[in-house]
Enzyme design. Structure first.
Site, mmCIF file in Angstrom:
data_model
loop_
_atom_site.group_PDB
_atom_site.id
_atom_site.type_symbol
_atom_site.label_atom_id
_atom_site.label_comp_id
_atom_site.label_asym_id
_atom_site.label_seq_id
_atom_site.Cartn_x
_atom_site.Cartn_y
_atom_site.Cartn_z
ATOM 1 N N HIS A 126 -5.188 11.959 5.814
ATOM 2 C CA HIS A 126 -5.770 13.224 6.240
ATOM 3 C C HIS A 126 -5.710 13.398 7.757
ATOM 4 C CE1 HIS A 126 -8.940 10.183 6.047
ATOM 5 N NE2 HIS A 126 -9.539 10.828 7.022
ATOM 6 N N HIS A 127 -5.294 12.396 8.490
ATOM 7 C CA HIS A 127 -5.212 12.509 9.940
ATOM 8 C C HIS A 127 -3.782 12.699 10.452
ATOM 9 C CE1 HIS A 127 -9.142 10.144 9.991
ATOM 10 N NE2 HIS A 127 -9.426 11.312 10.512
#
Length: 151
Positions: A126-127
């Site tokens: 998610h980063h």
């Protein structure tokens, strides 16, 4: 009662960024242990995470970046991609499985086979940016799954 898919794959336990890295294989064992101890594992519909295709990854990431990650995979040891993110020889397949879990989760929900899904995968996703690993993440699995849903 909601039907919940549980997506994972043994390859995700092989991704390892070093003995003292906080994002470690023990995270998946801890999740499994809690599910079993609480009796929740019997309520889940288990699925094996497939490998994401390069095309699915390229909806979010540049082809150059995907190729760069693939070519960075070491034959032995651990290589850093950034200050927080590294690869070992098993990371490439683990990363494809992690992204693939999100793709299958979307398909299962959109087909109405389940009401929701939980992806117990590593590396997390998610980063990561379009062209860079970040925050333990090689690919942005969440964005890959969202792009898949939109497609």
């Amino acid at each position: 009662m909601a039907r919940t898919a549980y997506l994972t794959h043994p390859d995700c336990r092989l991704h390892d960024m070093g003995a003292y890295h906080p994002e470690c294989p023990a995270r998946l064992k801890a999740i499994d242990d809690i599910l079993v101890s609480q009796g929740l594992d019997r309520l889940l519909i288990r699925h094996e995470a497939p490998l994401a295709s390069i095309g699915a990854l390229c909806r979010v990431h540049s082809r150059e970046y995907v190729d760069r990650v693939r070519s960075a995979a070491p034959h032995a040891g651990i290589v850093p991609l950034d200050a927080d993110t590294a690869m070992n020889p098993y990371t490439w397949n683990a990363a494809l499985r992690a992204a693939g879990a999100g793709l299958l989760a979307v398909d299962l929900v959109l087909r109405g086979e389940v009401d929701n899904a939980f992806c117990a995968v590593r590396p997390p996703g998610h980063h990561a940016l379009r062209d860079a690993a970040m925050g333990f993440c090689l690919f942005n699995n969440v964005a890959v799954a969202a792009a898949h849903a939109l497609a």
